[in-house]
Design a protein around this motif. Structure first.
Motif, PDB file in Angstrom:
ATOM      1  N   GLY A 108       0.815  -1.208   0.000  1.00  9.87           N
ATOM      2  CA  GLY A 108       0.000   0.000   0.000  1.00  9.87           C
ATOM      3  C   GLY A 108       0.846   1.253   0.000  1.00  9.87           C
ATOM      4  N   ALA A 109       1.913   1.271   0.787  1.00  5.85           N
ATOM      5  CA  ALA A 109       2.790   2.435   0.830  1.00  5.85           C
ATOM      6  C   ALA A 109       3.475   2.641  -0.512  1.00  5.85           C
ATOM      7  CB  ALA A 109       3.820   2.262   1.940  1.00  5.85           C
ATOM      8  N   LEU A 110       3.878   1.576  -1.152  1.00  6.74           N
ATOM      9  CA  LEU A 110       4.528   1.676  -2.464  1.00  6.74           C
ATOM     10  C   LEU A 110       3.562   2.234  -3.504  1.00  6.74           C
ATOM     11  CD1 LEU A 110       7.118   1.055  -4.047  1.00  6.74           C
ATOM     12  CD2 LEU A 110       6.166  -1.192  -4.537  1.00  6.74           C
ATOM     13  N   THR A 111       2.340   1.785  -3.490  1.00  4.57           N
ATOM     14  CA  THR A 111       1.341   2.270  -4.446  1.00  4.57           C
ATOM     15  C   THR A 111       1.084   3.758  -4.240  1.00  4.57           C
ATOM     16  OG1 THR A 111       0.317   0.096  -4.479  1.00  4.57           O
ATOM     17  CG2 THR A 111      -1.013   1.933  -5.267  1.00  4.57           C
ATOM     18  N   ILE A 112       0.923   4.177  -3.022  1.00  5.87           N
ATOM     19  CA  ILE A 112       0.687   5.591  -2.730  1.00  5.87           C
ATOM     20  C   ILE A 112       1.893   6.428  -3.142  1.00  5.87           C
ATOM     21  CG2 ILE A 112       0.322   7.247  -0.845  1.00  5.87           C
ATOM     22  CD1 ILE A 112      -2.147   5.677  -1.662  1.00  5.87           C
ATOM     23  N   SER A 113       3.096   5.925  -2.900  1.00  2.32           N
ATOM     24  CA  SER A 113       4.277   6.705  -3.285  1.00  2.32           C
ATOM     25  C   SER A 113       4.382   6.868  -4.794  1.00  2.32           C
ATOM     26  CB  SER A 113       5.540   6.068  -2.722  1.00  2.32           C
ATOM     27  OG  SER A 113       5.788   4.829  -3.355  1.00  2.32           O
ATOM     28  N   PHE A 114       3.996   5.873  -5.579  1.00  2.00           N
ATOM     29  CA  PHE A 114       3.997   6.018  -7.036  1.00  2.00           C
ATOM     30  C   PHE A 114       2.999   7.070  -7.476  1.00  2.00           C
ATOM     31  CE2 PHE A 114       5.694   1.502  -7.668  1.00  2.00           C
ATOM     32  CZ  PHE A 114       6.962   1.958  -7.916  1.00  2.00           C
ATOM     33  N   VAL A 115       1.837   7.093  -6.848  1.00  2.00           N
ATOM     34  CA  VAL A 115       0.816   8.060  -7.234  1.00  2.00           C
ATOM     35  C   VAL A 115       1.263   9.463  -6.860  1.00  2.00           C
ATOM     36  CG1 VAL A 115      -1.542   8.825  -6.724  1.00  2.00           C
ATOM     37  CG2 VAL A 115      -1.087   6.430  -7.147  1.00  2.00           C
ATOM     38  N   VAL A 116       1.791   9.649  -5.670  1.00  2.00           N
ATOM     39  CA  VAL A 116       2.173  10.983  -5.213  1.00  2.00           C
ATOM     40  C   VAL A 116       3.432  11.461  -5.919  1.00  2.00           C
ATOM     41  CG1 VAL A 116       2.975  12.276  -3.195  1.00  2.00           C
ATOM     42  CG2 VAL A 116       1.040  10.733  -2.994  1.00  2.00           C
ATOM     43  N   THR A 121      -2.667  12.154 -10.802  1.00  2.00           N
ATOM     44  CA  THR A 121      -3.764  12.026  -9.862  1.00  2.00           C
ATOM     45  C   THR A 121      -4.742  11.024 -10.424  1.00  2.00           C
ATOM     46  OG1 THR A 121      -4.922  13.853 -10.907  1.00  2.00           O
ATOM     47  CG2 THR A 121      -3.530  14.378  -9.019  1.00  2.00           C
ATOM     48  N   PRO A 122      -5.380  10.315  -9.603  1.00  2.00           N
ATOM     49  CA  PRO A 122      -6.352   9.351 -10.108  1.00  2.00           C
ATOM     50  C   PRO A 122      -7.478  10.084 -10.825  1.00  2.00           C
ATOM     51  CG  PRO A 122      -6.135   9.216  -7.703  1.00  2.00           C
ATOM     52  CD  PRO A 122      -5.252  10.297  -8.182  1.00  2.00           C
ATOM     53  N   VAL A 123      -7.930   9.503 -11.907  1.00  2.00           N
ATOM     54  CA  VAL A 123      -8.985  10.102 -12.714  1.00  2.00           C
ATOM     55  C   VAL A 123     -10.313   9.914 -11.982  1.00  2.00           C
ATOM     56  CG1 VAL A 123     -10.162  10.040 -14.932  1.00  2.00           C
ATOM     57  CG2 VAL A 123      -7.706   9.606 -14.792  1.00  2.00           C
ATOM     58  N   ALA A 124     -11.038  11.025 -11.823  1.00  2.00           N
ATOM     59  CA  ALA A 124     -12.337  10.943 -11.176  1.00  2.00           C
ATOM     60  C   ALA A 124     -13.331  10.344 -12.157  1.00  2.00           C
ATOM     61  CB  ALA A 124     -12.793  12.322 -10.747  1.00  2.00           C
ATOM     62  N   PRO A 125     -14.067   9.362 -11.757  1.00  2.00           N
ATOM     63  CA  PRO A 125     -15.040   8.764 -12.669  1.00  2.00           C
ATOM     64  C   PRO A 125     -16.191   9.728 -12.905  1.00  2.00           C
ATOM     65  CG  PRO A 125     -15.279   7.861 -10.476  1.00  2.00           C
ATOM     66  CD  PRO A 125     -14.081   8.753 -10.456  1.00  2.00           C
ATOM     67  N   HIS A 126     -16.861   9.487 -14.008  1.00  2.00           N
ATOM     68  CA  HIS A 126     -18.047  10.273 -14.322  1.00  2.00           C
ATOM     69  C   HIS A 126     -19.035  10.094 -13.173  1.00  2.00           C
ATOM     70  CE1 HIS A 126     -20.810  12.431 -16.719  1.00  2.00           C
ATOM     71  NE2 HIS A 126     -21.644  11.421 -16.879  1.00  2.00           N
ATOM     72  N   GLU A 127     -19.726  11.130 -12.774  1.00  2.00           N
ATOM     73  CA  GLU A 127     -20.536  11.093 -11.572  1.00  2.00           C
ATOM     74  C   GLU A 127     -22.029  11.110 -11.875  1.00  2.00           C
ATOM     75  OE1 GLU A 127     -19.077  14.409  -9.444  1.00  2.00           O
ATOM     76  OE2 GLU A 127     -17.134  13.521  -9.135  1.00  2.00           O
ATOM     77  N   PRO A 128     -22.555  10.129 -12.593  1.00  2.00           N
ATOM     78  CA  PRO A 128     -23.994  10.137 -12.867  1.00  2.00           C
ATOM     79  C   PRO A 128     -24.816   9.759 -11.634  1.00  2.00           C
ATOM     80  CG  PRO A 128     -23.031   8.154 -13.739  1.00  2.00           C
ATOM     81  CD  PRO A 128     -21.901   9.011 -13.267  1.00  2.00           C
ATOM     82  N   TYR A 129     -24.167   9.196 -10.659  1.00  2.00           N
ATOM     83  CA  TYR A 129     -24.905   8.775  -9.481  1.00  2.00           C
ATOM     84  C   TYR A 129     -25.343   9.967  -8.629  1.00  2.00           C
ATOM     85  CZ  TYR A 129     -20.268   9.366  -7.462  1.00  2.00           C
ATOM     86  OH  TYR A 129     -19.065   9.855  -7.087  1.00  2.00           O
ATOM     87  N   LEU A 130     -24.806  11.177  -8.919  1.00  2.00           N
ATOM     88  CA  LEU A 130     -25.195  12.349  -8.147  1.00  2.00           C
ATOM     89  C   LEU A 130     -26.538  12.925  -8.598  1.00  2.00           C
ATOM     90  CD1 LEU A 130     -21.778  14.170  -7.793  1.00  2.00           C
ATOM     91  CD2 LEU A 130     -22.962  12.780  -6.110  1.00  2.00           C
ATOM     92  N   SER A 131     -26.943  12.578  -9.772  1.00  2.00           N
ATOM     93  CA  SER A 131     -28.217  13.112 -10.258  1.00  2.00           C
ATOM     94  C   SER A 131     -29.315  12.089 -10.024  1.00  2.00           C
ATOM     95  CB  SER A 131     -28.117  13.443 -11.740  1.00  2.00           C
ATOM     96  OG  SER A 131     -27.889  12.259 -12.465  1.00  2.00           O
ATOM     97  N   THR A 132     -30.536  12.559 -10.063  1.00  2.00           N
ATOM     98  CA  THR A 132     -31.673  11.673  -9.916  1.00  2.00           C
ATOM     99  C   THR A 132     -32.467  11.657 -11.201  1.00  2.00           C
ATOM    100  OG1 THR A 132     -33.130  13.408  -9.114  1.00  2.00           O
ATOM    101  CG2 THR A 132     -31.837  12.252  -7.464  1.00  2.00           C
ATOM    102  N   SER A 133     -33.388  10.784 -11.310  1.00  2.00           N
ATOM    103  CA  SER A 133     -34.206  10.730 -12.521  1.00  2.00           C
ATOM    104  C   SER A 133     -35.163  11.906 -12.590  1.00  2.00           C
ATOM    105  CB  SER A 133     -34.983   9.422 -12.586  1.00  2.00           C
ATOM    106  OG  SER A 133     -35.813   9.303 -11.445  1.00  2.00           O
ATOM    107  N   PHE A 134     -35.391  12.591 -11.473  1.00  2.00           N
ATOM    108  CA  PHE A 134     -36.277  13.756 -11.488  1.00  2.00           C
ATOM    109  C   PHE A 134     -35.556  15.000 -11.991  1.00  2.00           C
ATOM    110  CE2 PHE A 134     -37.978  11.060  -8.086  1.00  2.00           C
ATOM    111  CZ  PHE A 134     -39.216  10.810  -8.642  1.00  2.00           C
ATOM    112  N   GLY A 135     -34.272  15.048 -11.843  1.00  2.00           N
ATOM    113  CA  GLY A 135     -33.532  16.241 -12.244  1.00  2.00           C
ATOM    114  C   GLY A 135     -32.944  16.113 -13.628  1.00  2.00           C
TER     115      GLY A 135
END
Length: 155
Positions: A108-116, A121-135
């Motif tokens: 885990g420490a090795l993985t974090i050190s490679f990222v930092v 930076t890790p790519v943020a996934p598309h956030e369709p879960y924040l919306s609702t079917s009403f909006g």
């Protein structure tokens, strides 16, 4: 002290004043001195019962009874000492568990050190879960857009 209470004490505790309750002993003895005839009759009757009870003795158990009781008692299993091989195997299993935890922490420490240190930076996934079917949704899935291949075009 009443005569009834004196007779109750003698009947319950016997003729020996040492057996009488301490907080009532002096009153009972004073009553016995002042009413000698009644007290002597009650004390003589209690003394006869006391001597009869004192003669009743229980014989000590015989050797055969003792051996029968011991033979019928449950036997506690002998506790065997843990052998050296079992102690070593327990130690090795603990060391293996600790080693696996340490390996996971290092991975885990090795993985974090490679990222930092890699600057990515890790790519943020598309956030369709924040919306609702009403909006509404962030993408248009109507058939007109699927057939044309255009997304969200205003024609």
């Amino acid at each position: 002290m009443t005569p009834e209470r004196f007779h109750t004490l003698v009947a319950a505790y016997g003729a020996d004043p040492q057996r009488w309750p301490q907080h009532e002993r002096d009153d009972a003895l004073e009553w016995a001195r002042s009413h000698r005839a009644q007290a002597d009759a009650a004390l003589d009757e209690a003394m006869a019962l006391d001597s009869w009870l004192a003669r009743d003795m229980i014989a000590p158990p015989t050797r055969a009874l003792f051996e029968q009781i011991v033979a019928g008692a449950p036997v506690k299993p002998a506790v065997k000492p843990i052998s050296a091989a079992k102690r070593h195997s327990f130690w090795w299993s603990g060391a293996a568990f600790a080693g696996a935890g340490l390996a996971g922490a290092l991975a885990g420490a090795l993985t974090i050190s490679f990222v930092v240190l890699g600057g990515t930076t890790p790519v943020a996934p598309h956030e369709p879960y924040l919306s609702t079917s009403f909006g509404g949704t962030s993408s248009d899935w109507s058939e007109s857009n699927l057939n044309t291949g255009a997304e969200g075009s205003d024609e």
